[in-house]
Motif scaffolding. Sequence first.
Motif, short mmCIF file in Angstrom:
data_model
loop_
_atom_site.label_atom_id
_atom_site.label_comp_id
_atom_site.label_asym_id
_atom_site.label_seq_id
_atom_site.Cartn_x
_atom_site.Cartn_y
_atom_site.Cartn_z
N GLY A 249 0.82 -1.20 0.00
CA GLY A 249 0.00 0.00 0.00
C GLY A 249 0.86 1.26 0.00
N ALA A 250 1.95 1.21 0.77
CA ALA A 250 2.83 2.38 0.89
C ALA A 250 3.45 2.73 -0.46
N GLY A 251 3.93 1.73 -1.17
CA GLY A 251 4.57 1.97 -2.47
C GLY A 251 3.60 2.61 -3.45
N LYS A 252 2.39 2.07 -3.48
CA LYS A 252 1.35 2.62 -4.36
C LYS A 252 1.09 4.09 -4.03
N LYS A 253 1.05 4.38 -2.74
CA LYS A 253 0.73 5.73 -2.29
C LYS A 253 1.85 6.71 -2.66
N ILE A 254 3.09 6.25 -2.59
CA ILE A 254 4.21 7.15 -2.94
C ILE A 254 4.15 7.49 -4.42
N LEU A 255 3.70 6.56 -5.24
CA LEU A 255 3.55 6.86 -6.68
C LEU A 255 2.62 8.07 -6.86
N LEU B 181 2.39 10.51 -4.99
CA LEU B 181 3.03 11.74 -4.52
C LEU B 181 3.99 12.32 -5.54
N GLY B 182 4.21 11.63 -6.65
CA GLY B 182 5.07 12.21 -7.68
C GLY B 182 5.89 11.26 -8.52
N PRO B 183 6.82 10.52 -7.90
CA PRO B 183 7.73 9.71 -8.71
C PRO B 183 7.00 8.63 -9.51
N SER B 184 7.48 8.38 -10.72
CA SER B 184 6.83 7.35 -11.53
C SER B 184 7.38 5.97 -11.23
N ARG B 185 8.47 5.93 -10.45
CA ARG B 185 9.01 4.64 -10.03
C ARG B 185 9.41 4.71 -8.56
N VAL B 186 9.01 3.70 -7.83
CA VAL B 186 9.36 3.62 -6.41
C VAL B 186 10.00 2.26 -6.15
N VAL B 187 11.12 2.28 -5.47
CA VAL B 187 11.77 1.02 -5.09
C VAL B 187 11.80 0.96 -3.57
N ILE B 188 11.15 -0.05 -3.00
CA ILE B 188 11.18 -0.24 -1.55
C ILE B 188 12.17 -1.36 -1.23
N LYS B 189 13.19 -0.99 -0.44
CA LYS B 189 14.23 -1.94 -0.08
C LYS B 189 13.84 -2.65 1.21
N LYS B 190 13.98 -3.99 1.22
CA LYS B 190 13.63 -4.77 2.40
C LYS B 190 14.83 -5.54 2.95
N GLY B 191 16.04 -5.03 2.70
CA GLY B 191 17.23 -5.69 3.25
C GLY B 191 17.36 -7.11 2.76
N GLU B 192 17.53 -8.05 3.70
CA GLU B 192 17.72 -9.45 3.32
C GLU B 192 16.52 -10.05 2.60
N HIS B 193 15.37 -9.33 2.62
CA HIS B 193 14.18 -9.85 1.95
C HIS B 193 14.01 -9.31 0.54
N GLY B 194 14.97 -8.52 0.07
CA GLY B 194 14.90 -8.06 -1.31
C GLY B 194 14.26 -6.71 -1.50
N ALA B 195 13.58 -6.52 -2.60
CA ALA B 195 13.03 -5.22 -2.93
C ALA B 195 11.71 -5.36 -3.69
N LEU C 227 9.47 -3.25 -6.61
CA LEU C 227 9.50 -2.18 -7.60
C LEU C 227 8.08 -1.82 -7.99
N PHE C 228 7.76 -0.54 -7.84
CA PHE C 228 6.41 -0.07 -8.18
C PHE C 228 6.50 0.87 -9.37
N ASP C 229 5.65 0.65 -10.37
CA ASP C 229 5.41 1.70 -11.34
C ASP C 229 3.90 1.77 -11.57
N ARG C 230 3.50 2.61 -12.51
CA ARG C 230 2.05 2.83 -12.65
C ARG C 230 1.28 1.54 -12.89
N ASP C 231 1.91 0.57 -13.55
CA ASP C 231 1.18 -0.61 -13.96
C ASP C 231 1.31 -1.80 -13.02
#
Lengths: 312, 312
Positions: free
Chosen positions: A187-193, A195-209, A211-215
């Motif tokens: 939900g957080a990643g979607k919400k940051i989209l 707020l402006g950026p067309s791509r959001v990358v959420i880093k989860k450390g040892e659990h990976g990442a 990647l959010f874009d519009r689609d």
Amino acid sequence: MSSLLVVGSIAYDSIKTPLGEVSSTLGGSAVYFSLAAGLFHPVRLVGVVGEDFSQEDVELLRGRNIDARGIERVPGGRTFRWSGEYSADMNSRQTLSVELNVFEDFQPKIPESFRDSKFVFLANGSPVTQMSVLEQVNKPHFVMADTMDLWIQTQQADLLKLLKGIDGLVVNDSEAILLTDCHNVLGAGKKILDLGPSRVVIKKGEHGALLFDRDEVIPLPAYPVLAVRDPTGAGDSFAGALMGYLARNARHPGSSEREKDLVSPRLFKKAIGYGTVAASFTVEHFGVKRIAEVSEAEAHERFEKFREYLSL
Amino acid sequence: MSSLLVVGSIAYDSIKTPLGEVSSTLGGSAVYFSLAAGLFHPVRLVGVVGEDFSQEDVELLRGRNIDARGIERVPGGRTFRWSGEYSADMNSRQTLSVELNVFEDFQPKIPESFRDSKFVFLANGSPVTQMSVLEQVNKPHFVMADTMDLWIQTQQADLLKLLKGIDGLVVNDSEAILLTDCHNVLGAGKKILDLGPSRVVIKKGEHGALLFDRDEVIPLPAYPVLAVRDPTGAGDSFAGALMGYLARNARHPGSSEREKDLVSPRLFKKAIGYGTVAASFTVEHFGVKRIAEVSEAEAHERFEKFREYLSL
């Protein structure tokens, strides 16, 4: 040829983990970023150091594809120092001491010759400072930024302004949740989209990442490292290889194009794969030791291994 | 045609999550397992229920590729009941009440016609009970088991004995760490391989899973579900689709072969992909609602999407 600029901290770190410790070793967000990005593309590094910053470390950076002319040396000043200790499972850390020193009043001045940079990374810093960098660069094609809990809590209005002016944001999972007040990272990643950026990358450390874009939301795991020695700099190395790979492989732009035409979803995902690989090298040894010596060939080899792991 | 047997709990659950609640709804590890496995292969289900177990629920199972002849109904008995409540982020839950009822004295009797099963899943239960099932099956080809913190803490010796007799273990990350006394899941997975099973799958919930075999550690993320309604049964659905997919696609065995010749690393990884997909369906609705209605075509479609996400 695209050009890649990073602005951020240069530091001397003292780090203790369950597997050992080092003191006053080269570090800082812009340093880890540059060393990883330099595997794929020349990097223009802007930061500030004190008189104590060693010429050896300048040479180390220069030897790794990094243009160090943007490193400002403050006469009589002392380099930013950080020390911290990691928990037994290395998933959390405690800051033992911070000396901002010359970093406290850092007002980045982008050298004239760097102002035409087309790929820009605003490493973790106050959003006001990040914005001032953006204003000094002449029509960049793709701007990404990092941020942290401190700025989300103390300068949220400026941060929200910054988000409207950038193409991508890289944040930790806990920071994404803090920024959006969502209960989960998806939900957080979607919400940051929104707020402006067309791509959001959420880093989860040892659990990976993620990647959010519009689609879409695309999940990628971390590359498994059995013997993590020191997690410091993993996130900055991740961002560095990501941006370095993009700068190298993005379609050559026409004069007025912005990121949407240059960085395809497929290229961006591959770049995240390279970011993942760079982070996995960084954590294999203390400080910058491993990321500063790894070869491009080793990075490609590990990427191929990662790709094979994920091939279903 | 291979044959697939599961032995485990059948329950009526009452579940509360931030998105709603249900009471006395069909659940239990063997039920979630069977519904997911049944998407790919017929399932022989062995478990115990009380007189209160509804004929409607028996029919639901039968309608989903599940042979219910191994469900023992105890006259005058009452079905196992569990109730729990999830935290705001759904990453933890609190058990509100447990009534073991007929499950307390469950001594699984494998029907004669099920004893030739070639793929066997020992769902979470005491290792002594799990072992007794194993002894009733005639030369299975591939046996996997699940376990939990309770058995690791109270019946570790029996559990260690069981591990020597099975081909695969599926556990949560915290359980793997508890079992091995390792600080991280990667070390824990490696250590469990030394205890017997040739394949170990560590489940990390929303962070996906790690697959360990003698040669490699392969990380796979979870399939991103934006609106998780109820995480109950995700792990059992994961194991069910994994085993169902294996039973369907394993190479047809000669009489004396064990798993190493039947289940290739590539097939096992694909099976984990299907497990991931099944778990993602389960969490989309309360209880078994979604996994009990999803079609095989939908599962394949989502698997293809997942495969595309992971293609670098």
